[in-house]
Design an enzyme around this catalytic site. Structure first.
Site, PDB file in Angstrom:
ATOM      1  N   PRO A  77       0.828  -1.212   0.000  1.00 51.21           N
ATOM      2  CA  PRO A  77       0.000   0.000   0.000  1.00 51.21           C
ATOM      3  C   PRO A  77       0.859   1.257   0.000  1.00 51.21           C
ATOM      4  O   PRO A  77       1.981   1.235   0.516  1.00 51.21           O
ATOM      5  CB  PRO A  77      -0.790  -0.110   1.316  1.00 51.21           C
ATOM      6  CG  PRO A  77      -0.049  -1.082   2.156  1.00 51.21           C
ATOM      7  CD  PRO A  77       0.739  -1.970   1.253  1.00 51.21           C
ATOM      8  N   ASP A  78       0.340   2.351  -0.596  1.00 49.56           N
ATOM      9  CA  ASP A  78       1.094   3.611  -0.463  1.00 49.56           C
ATOM     10  C   ASP A  78       0.733   4.228   0.889  1.00 49.56           C
ATOM     11  O   ASP A  78       0.147   3.558   1.751  1.00 49.56           O
ATOM     12  CB  ASP A  78       0.850   4.543  -1.667  1.00 49.56           C
ATOM     13  CG  ASP A  78      -0.584   5.062  -1.746  1.00 49.56           C
ATOM     14  OD1 ASP A  78      -1.371   4.827  -0.814  1.00 49.56           O
ATOM     15  OD2 ASP A  78      -0.920   5.719  -2.753  1.00 49.56           O
ATOM     16  N   PHE A  79       1.073   5.466   1.110  1.00 47.83           N
ATOM     17  CA  PHE A  79       0.849   6.056   2.439  1.00 47.83           C
ATOM     18  C   PHE A  79      -0.429   6.883   2.498  1.00 47.83           C
ATOM     19  O   PHE A  79      -1.205   6.792   3.438  1.00 47.83           O
ATOM     20  CB  PHE A  79       2.061   6.938   2.821  1.00 47.83           C
ATOM     21  CG  PHE A  79       3.312   6.133   2.959  1.00 47.83           C
ATOM     22  CD1 PHE A  79       3.612   5.511   4.153  1.00 47.83           C
ATOM     23  CD2 PHE A  79       4.158   5.946   1.882  1.00 47.83           C
ATOM     24  CE1 PHE A  79       4.742   4.724   4.286  1.00 47.83           C
ATOM     25  CE2 PHE A  79       5.291   5.166   1.989  1.00 47.83           C
ATOM     26  CZ  PHE A  79       5.593   4.557   3.191  1.00 47.83           C
ATOM     27  N   ARG A  80      -0.646   7.720   1.461  1.00 52.00           N
ATOM     28  CA  ARG A  80      -1.678   8.753   1.596  1.00 52.00           C
ATOM     29  C   ARG A  80      -2.908   8.576   0.727  1.00 52.00           C
ATOM     30  O   ARG A  80      -3.783   9.433   0.763  1.00 52.00           O
ATOM     31  CB  ARG A  80      -1.044  10.133   1.335  1.00 52.00           C
ATOM     32  CG  ARG A  80      -0.013  10.480   2.372  1.00 52.00           C
ATOM     33  CD  ARG A  80       0.699  11.781   2.135  1.00 52.00           C
ATOM     34  NE  ARG A  80       1.700  11.965   3.172  1.00 52.00           N
ATOM     35  CZ  ARG A  80       2.895  11.392   3.179  1.00 52.00           C
ATOM     36  NH1 ARG A  80       3.253  10.619   2.183  1.00 52.00           N
ATOM     37  NH2 ARG A  80       3.733  11.593   4.172  1.00 52.00           N
ATOM     38  N   ASN A 151      11.172   5.099  -1.680  1.00 51.35           N
ATOM     39  CA  ASN A 151      10.676   3.801  -1.224  1.00 51.35           C
ATOM     40  C   ASN A 151      11.720   3.013  -0.452  1.00 51.35           C
ATOM     41  O   ASN A 151      12.906   3.067  -0.760  1.00 51.35           O
ATOM     42  CB  ASN A 151      10.168   2.983  -2.413  1.00 51.35           C
ATOM     43  CG  ASN A 151       8.999   3.675  -3.084  1.00 51.35           C
ATOM     44  OD1 ASN A 151       8.431   4.606  -2.513  1.00 51.35           O
ATOM     45  ND2 ASN A 151       8.644   3.241  -4.269  1.00 51.35           N
ATOM     46  N   ASP A 153      11.222  -0.312   0.050  1.00 51.13           N
ATOM     47  CA  ASP A 153      10.906  -1.727  -0.194  1.00 51.13           C
ATOM     48  C   ASP A 153      11.957  -2.492  -0.984  1.00 51.13           C
ATOM     49  O   ASP A 153      11.818  -3.693  -1.212  1.00 51.13           O
ATOM     50  CB  ASP A 153       9.536  -1.824  -0.904  1.00 51.13           C
ATOM     51  CG  ASP A 153       9.455  -0.988  -2.193  1.00 51.13           C
ATOM     52  OD1 ASP A 153      10.486  -0.814  -2.856  1.00 51.13           O
ATOM     53  OD2 ASP A 153       8.345  -0.523  -2.520  1.00 51.13           O
ATOM     54  N   HIS A 170      15.141   7.768   1.569  1.00 50.89           N
ATOM     55  CA  HIS A 170      14.625   7.546   2.919  1.00 50.89           C
ATOM     56  C   HIS A 170      15.150   6.245   3.505  1.00 50.89           C
ATOM     57  O   HIS A 170      14.518   5.648   4.373  1.00 50.89           O
ATOM     58  CB  HIS A 170      13.091   7.557   2.909  1.00 50.89           C
ATOM     59  CG  HIS A 170      12.517   8.885   2.514  1.00 50.89           C
ATOM     60  ND1 HIS A 170      11.187   9.083   2.231  1.00 50.89           N
ATOM     61  CD2 HIS A 170      13.104  10.097   2.356  1.00 50.89           C
ATOM     62  CE1 HIS A 170      10.988  10.350   1.900  1.00 50.89           C
ATOM     63  NE2 HIS A 170      12.136  10.983   1.963  1.00 50.89           N
TER      64      HIS A 170
HETATM   65  P1  OAD Z   1       2.175   8.792  -0.947  1.00 52.75           P
HETATM   66  O1  OAD Z   1       1.281   7.738  -0.432  1.00 52.75           O
HETATM   67  O2  OAD Z   1       2.187  10.091  -0.261  1.00 52.75           O
HETATM   68  O3  OAD Z   1       1.823   9.078  -2.479  1.00 52.75           O
HETATM   69  C1  OAD Z   1       1.662   8.058  -3.407  1.00 52.75           C
HETATM   70  C2  OAD Z   1       1.206   8.674  -4.707  1.00 52.75           C
HETATM   71  O4  OAD Z   1       1.152   7.654  -5.690  1.00 52.75           O
HETATM   72  C3  OAD Z   1      -0.200   9.260  -4.625  1.00 52.75           C
HETATM   73  O5  OAD Z   1      -0.215  10.488  -5.330  1.00 52.75           O
HETATM   74  C4  OAD Z   1      -1.085   8.219  -5.329  1.00 52.75           C
HETATM   75  O6  OAD Z   1      -2.194   8.797  -6.002  1.00 52.75           O
HETATM   76  C5  OAD Z   1      -0.123   7.659  -6.332  1.00 52.75           C
HETATM   77  N1  OAD Z   1      -0.366   6.250  -6.724  1.00 52.75           N
HETATM   78  C6  OAD Z   1      -0.676   5.196  -5.960  1.00 52.75           C
HETATM   79  N2  OAD Z   1      -0.725   4.070  -6.689  1.00 52.75           N
HETATM   80  C7  OAD Z   1      -0.424   4.425  -7.958  1.00 52.75           C
HETATM   81  C8  OAD Z   1      -0.308   3.722  -9.190  1.00 52.75           C
HETATM   82  N3  OAD Z   1      -0.482   2.405  -9.282  1.00 52.75           N
HETATM   83  N4  OAD Z   1       0.003   4.431 -10.302  1.00 52.75           N
HETATM   84  C9  OAD Z   1       0.201   5.782 -10.242  1.00 52.75           C
HETATM   85  N5  OAD Z   1       0.115   6.483  -9.115  1.00 52.75           N
HETATM   86  C10 OAD Z   1      -0.186   5.823  -7.978  1.00 52.75           C
HETATM   87  O7  OAD Z   1       3.643   8.163  -1.040  1.00 52.75           O
HETATM   88  P2  OAD Z   1       5.034   8.926  -1.205  1.00 52.75           P
HETATM   89  O8  OAD Z   1       4.876  10.160  -2.003  1.00 52.75           O
HETATM   90  O9  OAD Z   1       6.007   7.927  -1.675  1.00 52.75           O
HETATM   91  O10 OAD Z   1       8.314   8.105   4.378  1.00 52.75           O
HETATM   92  O11 OAD Z   1       5.339   9.295   0.310  1.00 52.75           O
HETATM   93  C11 OAD Z   1       6.553   9.916   0.676  1.00 52.75           C
HETATM   94  C12 OAD Z   1       7.009   9.492   2.037  1.00 52.75           C
HETATM   95  O12 OAD Z   1       5.966   9.615   2.970  1.00 52.75           O
HETATM   96  C13 OAD Z   1       7.406   8.037   2.129  1.00 52.75           C
HETATM   97  O13 OAD Z   1       8.729   7.799   1.707  1.00 52.75           O
HETATM   98  C14 OAD Z   1       7.199   7.698   3.572  1.00 52.75           C
HETATM   99  C15 OAD Z   1       5.972   8.515   3.892  1.00 52.75           C
HETATM  100  O14 OAD Z   1       5.886   8.991   5.178  1.00 52.75           O
HETATM  101  C16 OAD Z   1       9.034   7.126   4.994  1.00 52.75           C
HETATM  102  O15 OAD Z   1       8.850   5.955   4.815  1.00 52.75           O
HETATM  103  C17 OAD Z   1      10.093   7.586   5.895  1.00 52.75           C
END
Ligand code: OAD
Length: 463
Positions: A77-80, A151, A153, A170
């Site tokens: 899963p992503d974060f936000r 990332n 991972d 990170h």
């Molecule tokens: P976010 O979860 O903030 O953002 C992920 C982005 O990817 C969002 O804009 C989603 O819409 C988009 N997304 C998700 N799945 C997708 C897909 N299959 N194709 C295209 N877009 C997709 O994640 P990050 O920006 O990576 O810190 O977050 C940054 C940091 O915040 C991370 O490194 C983490 C977190 O706190 C640490 O782990 C220390």
């Protein structure tokens, strides 16, 4: 130590000593404009224009910046993302706020939620996506100057992006260290340090409040020589990583491939400007965007071969490792009562996460999810045909304008805050003056104290 090297953004502001999550990004709007702003949609670059830069040999030193979105197809899963993102699924962990799971002070008080998450997300069952292999393909074509990723991972490594090209901004799960004596630890899940015996071992992931790895600060200088920036799968919400998009030359083209518009600045030449003749945006699933870009480049077959061969190799490797892993099973017997209790807490929290976030149970399932995604998007594209492409363009335009309006509203908010501070400053001055006047008529030697202090102003402003 590279983190003491000063890094200046395009406007000359120093961003070198910002910890992860710091929003103290200095803004200077005084420099002249370079790209043309507010050009009609027909004059804005698209995926085809970016592909042409590569085929015409104008883009030979590409930097990629990636985030959690490039791994969601593999089952991480992503974060936000609302609903599916990790930060929406940690209620059971009783955190003061979701990001606390990656906050270094919180970790020192209560490390168990982090270890539960680690247990679920630890590398070994997630297979790299098409987007990860696209980075490898750029490297094979000798076009990849650096791959910056947020990332943890390790999927870029697994896809074959070499260590000297990769910058894990990170940190990652690839290594772990004792938080107390800083000794490197064996790459396993035991939280106790085998060296000092008292400290606990944390994967070398950068937490909020910690400095980014030295390598990040060392490699940031490469942005100056990039001739194309490709940003994929990130909300660009976390500093200082997010500001890296402004580290390339003002004329360097930039492409965002993401589900949503991200990184739009609220000052000219800070962040993306998708209404200019410089920045391109492709909205949708990144694997689809990458496939389309590869079609335009004539690389699609190579991408698919790399992806299939990479998966086959990893699955073989992991199957062999699994066979050899039997010996680890006896470890529980060596645990102390305290460690057993902690293990149980971690186990319970990890199960809670499994219930809220559906994660693949093994490499086969991770691959099956990716393949299902690919099949679905191919069917959808076939069914939609040219009309789908037109709709996508309209939708992109609508979302870009929405993001611009949001960014402008943010600017207004900041201005309002500044005005409030100024008004309060004036209030203080008036109060000091009154106090001075009063003082003059009463006891001339008494010290004059303003009724509202500077500190209170700041506090009021934060509240
Ligand atoms: P976010 O979860 O903030 O953002 C992920 C982005 O990817 C969002 O804009 C989603 O819409 C988009 N997304 C998700 N799945 C997708 C897909 N299959 N194709 C295209 N877009 C997709 O994640 P990050 O920006 O990576 O810190 O977050 C940054 C940091 O915040 C991370 O490194 C983490 C977190 O706190 C640490 O782990 C220390």
């Amino acid at each position: 130590m590279y983190n003491t090297v000063f890094i200046f953004d395009r406007m000359g502001a120093n961003i070198s000593d910002l910890n992860l999550g710091s929003n103290d990004y200095p803004i200077d709007v005084s420099l002249p404009q370079v790209p043309n702003m507010n050009v009609p949609p027909s004059e804005r670059p698209d995926l085809k224009a970016i592909a042409n830069l590569i085929t015409d040999g104008k883009a030979k030193s590409i930097i990629t910046m990636t985030g959690a979105g490039i791994s969601t197809a593999a089952g991480i899963p992503d974060f936000r993302s609302p609903g599916t993102g990790l930060y929406d699924n940690l209620q059971k962990y009783d955190l003061p706020y979701p990001e606390a799971i990656f906050d270094i002070s919180f970790f020192h008080e209560n490390p168990e939620p982090f270890y539960a998450l680690t247990k679920e997300l630890y590398p070994g069952k997630f297979l790299p996506t098409k987007t990860h292999y696209f980075l490898t393909l750029l490297h094979h074509k000798q076009l990849l100057l650096r791959a910056f990723t947020q990332n943890i991972d390790t999927l870029e490594r697994l896809a074959g992006v070499p260590d000297d090209i990769l910058v894990e901004a990170h940190g990652s799960f690839a290594s772990a260290r004792c938080v107390k004596c800083k000794e490197m630890a064996a790459n396993d899940m035991i939280p106790r340090c085998e060296h000092c015996k008292t400290g606990i071992v944390k994967p070398e992931i950068t937490f909020f409040g910690e400095s980014l790895p030295d390598r990040f600060f060392k490699c940031v200088r490469d942005f100056e020589s990039a001739d194309l920036l490709i940003v994929i799968g990130t909300s660009l919400k976390v500093q200082p990583f997010a500001s890296l998009i402004d580290q390339v030359d003002m004329k360097t083209p930039r492409l965002l491939i993401n589900r949503e518009v991200a990184g739009v600045g609220f000052y000219p030449f800070q962040g993306f400007d998708f209404t200019s003749d410089r920045d391109a945006v492709w909205l949708g699933d990144c694997d689809e965007g990458v496939e389309e870009l590869c079609e335009l480049l004539g690389w699609r077959k190579e991408l698919d071969v790399l992806y299939a061969a990479g998966h086959a190799e990893l699955k073989k490797l992991w199957a062999e490792e699994k066979e050899r892993a039997g010996a680890v099973a006896g470890k529980l017997d060596d645990q102390t009562a305290q460690e057993r209790e902690e293990s149980l807490v971690i186990e319970r929290l990890a199960e809670d996460l499994e219930r809220t976030v559906r994660l693949p149970k093994d490499a086969e399932e991770s691959e099956a999810w990716e393949e299902k995604g690919e099949k679905e998007r191919e069917e959808r594209k076939k069914a939609e045909g040219q009309a789908g492409e037109e709709r996508r363009k309209e939708e992109t335009e609508r979302k870009v304008m929405e993001a611009v309006r949001e960014a402008q509203a943010q600017e207004v908010e900041i201005e309002v805050t500044t005005v409030i501070v100024e008004v309060k400053r004036e209030e203080v001055e008036v109060k000091v003056e009154t106090a001075v006047t009063k003082n003059k008529t009463t006891t001339a030697t008494e010290e004059v104290k303003p009724e509202v202090t500077e500190q209170e102003i700041k506090k009021d402003n934060v509240d």
